[in-house]
Motif scaffolding. Structure first.
Motif, mmCIF file in Angstrom:
data_model
loop_
_atom_site.group_PDB
_atom_site.id
_atom_site.type_symbol
_atom_site.label_atom_id
_atom_site.label_comp_id
_atom_site.label_asym_id
_atom_site.label_seq_id
_atom_site.Cartn_x
_atom_site.Cartn_y
_atom_site.Cartn_z
ATOM 1 N N THR A 1 -80.440 96.586 -1.400
ATOM 2 C CA THR A 1 -81.085 97.886 -1.572
ATOM 3 C C THR A 1 -81.719 97.959 -2.954
ATOM 4 O O THR A 1 -81.011 98.006 -3.968
ATOM 5 N N GLU B 1 -70.278 97.348 -9.855
ATOM 6 C CA GLU B 1 -71.281 98.271 -9.322
ATOM 7 C C GLU B 1 -72.004 99.045 -10.427
ATOM 8 O O GLU B 1 -73.074 99.605 -10.193
ATOM 9 N N GLY C 1 -77.014 100.292 -3.426
ATOM 10 C CA GLY C 1 -76.451 100.071 -2.101
ATOM 11 C C GLY C 1 -75.732 98.742 -2.044
ATOM 12 O O GLY C 1 -76.164 97.768 -2.662
ATOM 13 N N TYR C 2 -74.616 98.690 -1.331
ATOM 14 C CA TYR C 2 -73.920 97.426 -1.106
ATOM 15 C C TYR C 2 -74.718 96.595 -0.105
ATOM 16 O O TYR C 2 -75.437 97.114 0.751
ATOM 17 N N SER D 1 -74.578 96.885 4.204
ATOM 18 C CA SER D 1 -73.536 97.875 4.494
ATOM 19 C C SER D 1 -74.145 99.259 4.706
ATOM 20 O O SER D 1 -73.795 100.220 4.013
ATOM 21 N N ASN E 1 -72.895 102.647 2.970
ATOM 22 C CA ASN E 1 -73.793 103.187 1.953
ATOM 23 C C ASN E 1 -74.122 104.657 2.215
ATOM 24 O O ASN E 1 -74.314 105.425 1.265
ATOM 25 N N PHE F 1 -73.199 106.819 -1.268
ATOM 26 C CA PHE F 1 -74.310 107.210 -2.133
ATOM 27 C C PHE F 1 -74.821 108.579 -1.713
ATOM 28 O O PHE F 1 -74.863 108.907 -0.525
ATOM 29 N N HIS G 1 -74.249 106.839 -7.023
ATOM 30 C CA HIS G 1 -73.153 106.080 -6.408
ATOM 31 C C HIS G 1 -71.862 106.863 -6.537
ATOM 32 O O HIS G 1 -71.472 107.268 -7.644
ATOM 33 N N ASN H 1 -63.966 105.170 -0.476
ATOM 34 C CA ASN H 1 -64.556 103.915 -0.948
ATOM 35 C C ASN H 1 -63.622 102.725 -0.763
ATOM 36 O O ASN H 1 -64.075 101.576 -0.845
#
Length: 444
Positions: A7, A348, A399-400, A403, A407, A411, A417, A441
């Motif tokens: 992302t 992150e 974004g992961y 995912s 996400n 987010f 985040h 999370n």
């Protein structure tokens, strides 16, 4: 090339970061060339009796990159890297990037389920790890994963000290295994990289199983190194002891290994953070900066027993990774004769740190302020109260990897985040970390 499933930052946001000079359009391997040109004969890496200058480091990266290409590691492909704190970790990281491949950084403690997940998730074509490490046969593990994988076809292993490794071997399923030291070929011209592309993947922390993947771009990580080094006053005369696992967020780039190299300092790689080994390394190499977790700081303090007399070079001990008890924090400075810097950082993002001129109570009880003026943090609670920390900025992910469902929960609509960290902000803007949000999370 940007990995499918990554992302990116919104175009207008990315443009603003570039215009402000946070992102400078320089890929990390290109920066290594700059560092070698500026600091060539200075010592870059130390590991036991091994010492590499910046010239030697850059040359080894060039030659390993060529060897990787010749052995089938193509640009854009992913390679899982699972190496201990050795020079080979740094060389392999830069060599893969210089070859145009994307490293996926994994802890040495991970075993077959975690590594198999990373290989499948990233469609990794290669694996780099120790042959045997702390009693675990990593080569055999990688071979089993390759036998059941549609992508993994190259395994590169680091031999134990003094071990004579031969040529390549063919494993079941046609996977090829090579000793890492044989990747020594004549350099070839660098592949032109785009600084906005994914440089490497780190793994999420917390209790998430399996871990999620975090794509770090050249631009965002190079900026993080600069921003993290500033509060430390990190410079070419500094010697950084990397006692935490090299791939971890704090040890790698907080400013850590790569941040120290970026300013021309020396990195001492230590694979055993036990007090005796750490104190010996600090005294022998005149270490000035190191990073520890609170439990490791406590172990070192309990083991001092007069050893502090040989640790006078140490000027700053960074402590992060978990909540630091103020009582323990108060013991570190007097015990080691240095100042402490509390930090909060995750792969992150964001990264916060106390400053040298902060009042003592701020240093002992908070995790400081964001290292970048472009960091945006807020607490999902009324002012002064504890709530979830939300963040966005020039080195905080959007974004992961692959995912989308997670996400959507992790987010906000405007790109913040939801870190999963419980925290509050003091009246003067310092972050106080209180714990974890366990209901979102950390869920798979």
């Amino acid at each position: 090339m940007a990995a499918n499933g990554f992302t990116p930052w919104p175009e207008d946001t990315a443009l603003a970061y570039r215009r402000a000079g946070y992102w400078q359009g320089r890929p990390l391997p290109e920066l290594l060339h700059d560092w070698a040109a500026a600091h060539g004969p200075r010592t870059a890496l130390v590991h036991g009796a091994t010492r590499l200058t910046y010239f030697q480091l850059d040359r080894r990266v060039n030659r390993m990159a060529a060897g990787l290409r010749l052995r089938g590691i193509e640009p854009g492909k992913r390679v899982v890297v699972q190496l201990p704190n050795t020079p080979e970790f740094v060389v392999a990281l830069f060599a893969l990037m210089r070859a145009g491949a994307v490293p996926v950084l994994a802890p040495t403690a991970h075993r077959e389920p975690e590594i198999a997940h990373l290989v499948a998730e990233t469609e990794a074509v290669g694996y780099i790890g120790p042959a045997v490490y702390r009693g675990h046969d990593h080569t055999a593990t990688a071979a089993r994963i390759a036998a059941g994988s549609t992508s993994l076809r190259r395994i590169f292993t680091l031999a134990a000290p003094g071990e004579q490794a031969g040529g390549f071997s063919v494993l079941p399923g046609g996977c090829l295994a090579f000793p890492l030291h044989t990747l020594d070929e004549a350099p070839v011209p660098d592949r032109r990289l785009d600084a906005s592309d994914v440089a490497f993947f780190q793994l999420s922390g917390g209790t998430t199983a399996p871990p999620r993947l975090i794509g770090r771009t050249h631009d965002d990580y190079a900026y993080q190194l600069r921003a993290a080094a500033e509060p430390l006053g990190l410079g070419p005369e500094d010697v950084c002891l990397a006692a935490l696992p090299a791939e971890s967020a704090l040890a790698l780039g907080g400013p850590g290994i790569l941040g120290t190299l970026a300013v021309g300092g020396t990195v001492v790689l230590l694979d055993d953070p036990a007090p005796d080994a750490a104190f010996d390394a600090i005294a022998r190499e005149r270490v000035t900066v190191t990073s520890v977790l609170p439990d490791l700081a406590a172990r070192w303090l309990d083991a001092l027993d007069g050893a502090a007399a040989g640790l006078g070079s140490l000027r700053v001990m960074q402590i992060g990774g978990a909540r630091l008890d103020p009582g323990l924090a108060a013991r570190v400075g007097p015990g080691f004769g240095c100042r402490i810097q509390q930090v909060f950082g995750r792969a992150e993002g964001p990264l916060t740190a106390t400053r040298p001129d902060d009042p003592l109570d701020v240093v002992l009880t908070t995790q400081g302020r964001p290292v970048s003026p472009a960091d945006e943090i807020r607490i999902d609670a009324p002012a002064g109260e504890t709530g979830e920390l939300l963040a966005r900025g020039p080195y905080t992910l959007r974004g992961y990897y692959r995912s989308p469902e997670h996400n959507a929960r992790a987010f906000t609509a405007d790109g913040y985040h939801r870190t999963g960290t419980l925290a509050r902000l003091t009246a003067d803007g310092n972050l106080v970390v209180e714990g974890r949000v366990a209901d979102r999370n950390d869920r798979t």
